[in-house]
Design a protein around this motif. Structure first.
Motif, PDB file in Angstrom:
ATOM      1  N   PRO A  17       0.819  -1.225   0.000  1.00  0.00           N
ATOM      2  CA  PRO A  17       0.000   0.000   0.000  1.00  0.00           C
ATOM      3  C   PRO A  17       0.851   1.273   0.000  1.00  0.00           C
ATOM      4  CG  PRO A  17      -0.874  -1.573   1.580  1.00  0.00           C
ATOM      5  CD  PRO A  17       0.468  -2.097   1.123  1.00  0.00           C
ATOM      6  N   LEU A  20       2.435   1.830  -3.502  1.00  0.00           N
ATOM      7  CA  LEU A  20       1.471   2.326  -4.483  1.00  0.00           C
ATOM      8  C   LEU A  20       1.040   3.759  -4.185  1.00  0.00           C
ATOM      9  CD1 LEU A  20      -0.695  -0.852  -5.123  1.00  0.00           C
ATOM     10  CD2 LEU A  20       1.211   0.058  -6.466  1.00  0.00           C
ATOM     11  N   ALA A  21       0.998   4.132  -2.902  1.00  0.00           N
ATOM     12  CA  ALA A  21       0.648   5.512  -2.545  1.00  0.00           C
ATOM     13  C   ALA A  21       1.790   6.473  -2.873  1.00  0.00           C
ATOM     14  CB  ALA A  21       0.298   5.596  -1.065  1.00  0.00           C
ATOM     15  N   CYS A  77      -4.862  -6.904   1.098  1.00  0.00           N
ATOM     16  CA  CYS A  77      -4.391  -5.989   0.046  1.00  0.00           C
ATOM     17  C   CYS A  77      -5.192  -6.155  -1.238  1.00  0.00           C
ATOM     18  CB  CYS A  77      -2.908  -6.202  -0.228  1.00  0.00           C
ATOM     19  SG  CYS A  77      -1.843  -5.539   1.066  1.00  0.00           S
ATOM     20  N   LEU A  81      -6.475  -2.678  -2.531  1.00  0.00           N
ATOM     21  CA  LEU A  81      -5.711  -2.003  -3.575  1.00  0.00           C
ATOM     22  C   LEU A  81      -6.353  -2.187  -4.951  1.00  0.00           C
ATOM     23  CD1 LEU A  81      -2.189  -3.054  -2.302  1.00  0.00           C
ATOM     24  CD2 LEU A  81      -3.351  -0.854  -1.948  1.00  0.00           C
ATOM     25  N   ARG A  85      -3.260  -1.998 -10.260  1.00  0.00           N
ATOM     26  CA  ARG A  85      -1.920  -1.706  -9.741  1.00  0.00           C
ATOM     27  C   ARG A  85      -1.375  -2.797  -8.827  1.00  0.00           C
ATOM     28  NH1 ARG A  85      -1.359   3.640  -7.195  1.00  0.00           N
ATOM     29  NH2 ARG A  85       0.813   3.330  -7.780  1.00  0.00           N
ATOM     30  N   PHE A  86      -2.231  -3.700  -8.369  1.00  0.00           N
ATOM     31  CA  PHE A  86      -1.807  -4.787  -7.476  1.00  0.00           C
ATOM     32  C   PHE A  86      -2.339  -6.091  -8.044  1.00  0.00           C
ATOM     33  CE2 PHE A  86      -2.360  -7.670  -3.881  1.00  0.00           C
ATOM     34  CZ  PHE A  86      -1.128  -7.582  -3.263  1.00  0.00           C
TER      35      PHE A  86
END
Length: 169
Positions: A17, A20-21, A77, A81, A85-86
């Motif tokens: 996380p 990706l942030a 997750c 997410l 992207r995940f």
């Protein structure tokens, strides 16, 4: 293609996380393996003893509990997410359908398919990870269900994995 990098440190999944942030164009690929094979693979690998965060590997029950937490966190997750992207990938699927999985992963990353990706073992770039010898070998299937060969020795771990619903016996 410049500006791309990979980092396959085992503990990176905790930071998915945050990664990706922090990096808006980042993609995180999480490779999941059969839980018992995960425990066996981690337990038999001698990670650096200088780092306390690998201590879970030196006790079979601790390795099993760590694996339970890993699978639980990955489920969390996956629900949290964005799937753009995940992505979770099953090791067994990669081995059984390599070309299609490579194409899918490259597409997920926004990269073009290149046949050289299928010949990863011929890449001469430096490798400084625990799998440095494996990446020089062609894809092999002998690691699938390897845990069955060590079933008796893995019983304490198998009990934990079964108790948490990660496998049947």
């Amino acid at each position: 293609i410049s500006g791309l990098f990979t980092d396959k440190m085992p503990l990176n999944f905790f930071f998915a996380p945050l990664i990706l942030a922090t990096f808006p164009s980042a993609r995180v690929i999480c490779l999941q393996r059969h839980p018992a094979d995960t425990v066996l693979s981690n337990f038999k690998q001698l990670f650096s003893t200088r780092y306390l965060y690998y201590q879970y590997n030196y006790d079979i029950e601790w390795a099993a509990n760590y694996t339970v937490e890993f699978f639980s966190y990955v489920d969390f997750c996956t629900g949290l997410l964005p799937p753009s992207r995940f992505k979770c990938v099953k090791y067994e699927t990669v081995v059984s359908d390599f070309e299609n999985e490579v194409a899918s992963l490259l597409d997920f990353c926004g990269l073009p398919f290149e046949h050289d990706c299928l010949a990863f073992d011929r890449n001469t770039s430096p490798v400084a990870t625990a799998s440095s010898l494996q990446v020089r070998q062609p894809l092999y299937r002998s690691a699938l269900a390897r845990w069955r060969k060590y079933k008796d020795d893995l019983m304490p771990a198998l009990d934990i994995l079964t108790e948490h619903g990660l496998m049947d016996r």
